[in-house]
Design a protein around this motif. Structure first.
Motif, short mmCIF file in Angstrom:
data_model
loop_
_atom_site.label_atom_id
_atom_site.label_comp_id
_atom_site.label_asym_id
_atom_site.label_seq_id
_atom_site.Cartn_x
_atom_site.Cartn_y
_atom_site.Cartn_z
N THR A 1 -93.12 74.62 23.20
CA THR A 1 -92.24 75.74 23.55
C THR A 1 -92.50 76.91 22.63
N ASP A 2 -91.72 77.98 22.82
CA ASP A 2 -91.83 79.15 21.96
C ASP A 2 -90.89 79.08 20.75
N LEU A 3 -90.33 77.92 20.51
CA LEU A 3 -89.43 77.79 19.35
C LEU A 3 -90.20 78.04 18.05
N PRO A 4 -89.59 78.76 17.11
CA PRO A 4 -90.23 78.95 15.81
C PRO A 4 -90.09 77.70 14.96
N LEU A 5 -91.19 77.02 14.72
CA LEU A 5 -91.17 75.74 14.01
C LEU A 5 -91.87 75.87 12.66
N THR A 6 -91.34 75.14 11.69
CA THR A 6 -92.06 75.02 10.42
C THR A 6 -93.06 73.88 10.53
N ALA A 7 -94.08 73.92 9.71
CA ALA A 7 -95.08 72.85 9.75
C ALA A 7 -94.57 71.65 8.98
N GLY B 1 -90.97 68.86 9.75
CA GLY B 1 -91.01 69.95 10.70
C GLY B 1 -89.65 70.19 11.33
N HIS B 2 -89.26 71.47 11.49
CA HIS B 2 -87.95 71.76 12.06
C HIS B 2 -87.93 73.16 12.68
N VAL B 3 -86.88 73.44 13.41
CA VAL B 3 -86.71 74.77 14.00
C VAL B 3 -86.30 75.73 12.88
N ARG B 4 -87.09 76.77 12.71
CA ARG B 4 -86.82 77.72 11.65
C ARG B 4 -85.46 78.39 11.88
#
Length: 465
Positions: free
Chosen positions: A459-465, A396-399
């Protein structure tokens, strides 16, 4: 750090923990004589245990030629006159007593030590089962102690890929067979004392367990609950990178490692430190990361001694690079030296402490933030830099974030944009702080995310699964 463990029936095991490297050493004794298992290089900790317990060491044993640290076994044996035991098949450049599978050694009047071949972490790996002869034949079989090194760990095994890709397939199969042998041949209530598995990169996976028996492992450890092909497939799929300095540890251990010099190096003044920075040398600030962020000398990098200093600094440092250590106090520098000699960084070029580090010359600084702050900053066109390892990022990471693992950062600086503010994160903050210091020294504007990655999910960060 040492901690007394519950006695193994009539015998006592004292654990010497090295959490920064994820390893344990052991002192096993009967009240008079002791066996020391897999000692780290700073053997003054072993001497302190022996003195505190009122025992003398007669045997020092190695489970294997270590890949992750320099052993103190040879130096300890020479200093005390103890017999030094390791596999007779190991090609080493010093005198020792070689053991083979099934060999037995009597230690004092009560302890019988038996070597068991348990290849897998290395080809010549030995585990040692120790029995208390004083209780032999009494009602209720006493629990033997099994010192398993890098073989069977708590909930895991030692990784089988450190000797090179050409050996990994054979070693993973050996590891599976070795674990099966241990639970087949030894009593279920045997107490397990591994060397690796407490954060060490020598462990294939990590476990939070602090103690175990063979019966517990038989029911829960994947190497014992999975068939060979499943175990091999899943273990190999989960293996990540390991520190670059590992390549230097086994050759030095085979050559014979001398006792370290832990005296402070030459004292530097502010001009000496400035010259080292200007020369492009490694100048390391050892203070806690938030103190470093608030103010530090321009051009230095921060690796706090309160975290995995040896692992990550050792991963980045070229062999024989001159190092200057900066600490809030001489004691902080001495603690760092102890960490570094364990991986072969023997003598810093110089050190400074106190006002030279924390005084008026500390003119550089950068902000620290949380993942919630990062979510608010994304609209400002910042660069998000993820410095975790590849296997962490895959979970998982910040897109849209840039990925450069910390150990690769100095060689890949050109990939980090110069014109935008760089927000650096890792899993918990330590590596992000180190990376931020490297980037700032290279002229980037940085913010270090001093937060656990788990917090990003809220948070509202766009994260990958």
């Amino acid at each position: 750090m040492t901690a007394g463990a519950p006695p193994t029936d009539g015998l006592r095991v004292v654990t010497i923990d090295t959490p920064s490297l994820g390893d344990r050493s052991y002192v096993l004794h009967d009240g008079e004589v002791a066996v020391v298992v897999d000692p780290q290089r700073d053997v003054d900790r072993v001497h302190a245990v022996l003195d505190a317990e009122g025992v003398r060491v007669t045997h020092v044993v190695e489970t294997h030629v270590h890949n992750d640290y320099l052993t103190g076994g040879l130096a300890l044996a020479r200093a005390t006159g103890a017999t030094y035991l390791l596999n007779g098949a190991d090609d080493v450049a010093f005198e020792r007593t070689g053991l083979a599978d099934g060999d037995e050694v009597l230690v004092g009047d009560r302890m019988r030590l038996r070597a068991l071949a348990t290849p897998g972490h290395t080809f010549t790996h030995l585990s040692y089962v120790v029995e208390d002869l004083a209780d032999a034949g009494s009602a209720g079989t006493p629990a033997p102690a099994l010192f398993s090194g890098g073989s069977l760990l708590y909930g895991a095994t030692g990784r089988p890929d450190l000797l090179g890709a050409e050996h990994t397939d054979a070693l993973v199969r050996h590891q599976h067979a070795s674990a099966a042998r241990l639970v087949r041949e030894l009593p279920a209530h045997t107490r397990l004392y591994p060397t690796h598995g407490f954060g060490s990169f020598c462990s294939a996976t990590q476990s939070s367990a602090d103690s175990s028996t063979l019966e517990v492992e038989r029911r829960t450890n994947p190497v014992l609950t999975s068939d060979l092909e499943t175990y091999a497939r899943e273990l190999l799929a989960g293996l990540g990178s390991w520190p670059a300095y590992y390549a230097r540890m086994a050759p030095r251990n085979r050559a014979g490692v001398e006792a370290p010099d832990l005296s402070l190096p030459p004292l530097a003044d502010a001009a000496d430190v400035a010259r080292a920075v200007a020369a492009g040398e490694w100048v390391i600030d050892l203070r806690e990361r938030t103190a470093f962020a608030r103010g530090h000398l321009p051009g230095v990098v921060g690796f706090g001694v309160d975290g995995p200093l040896a692992t990550y600094l050792g991963w980045l440092l070229p062999p024989d690079a001159p190092v200057t250590l900066l600490g809030a106090s001489p004691e902080q520098v001495a603690l760092a030296q102890r960490e570094l000699v364990r991986i072969g960084i023997d003598r810093p070029a110089r050190y400074a402490a106190g006002d030279v580090v924390t005084g008026a010359g500390a003119t550089a600084s950068y902000r620290t933030a949380t993942f919630a702050d990062l979510a608010d900053a994304l609209d400002g066109g910042v660069t998000v830099l993820d410095v975790r390892r590849a296997e962490e990022r895959a979970a998982g990471h910040v897109r849209g974030s840039l990925h450069v693992p910390l150990p690769e950062l100095r060689e890949r600086l050109d990939e980090v944009p110069c014109g935008r503010e760089v927000w650096v994160h890792c899993a918990g903050g330590y590596r992000a702080a180190a990376a931020a210091s490297i980037l700032q020294a290279a002229g980037r504007r940085v913010v270090a995310v001093d937060d656990g990655f788990d917090a990003a999910a809220a948070t509202d960060l766009p994260l990958t699964a």
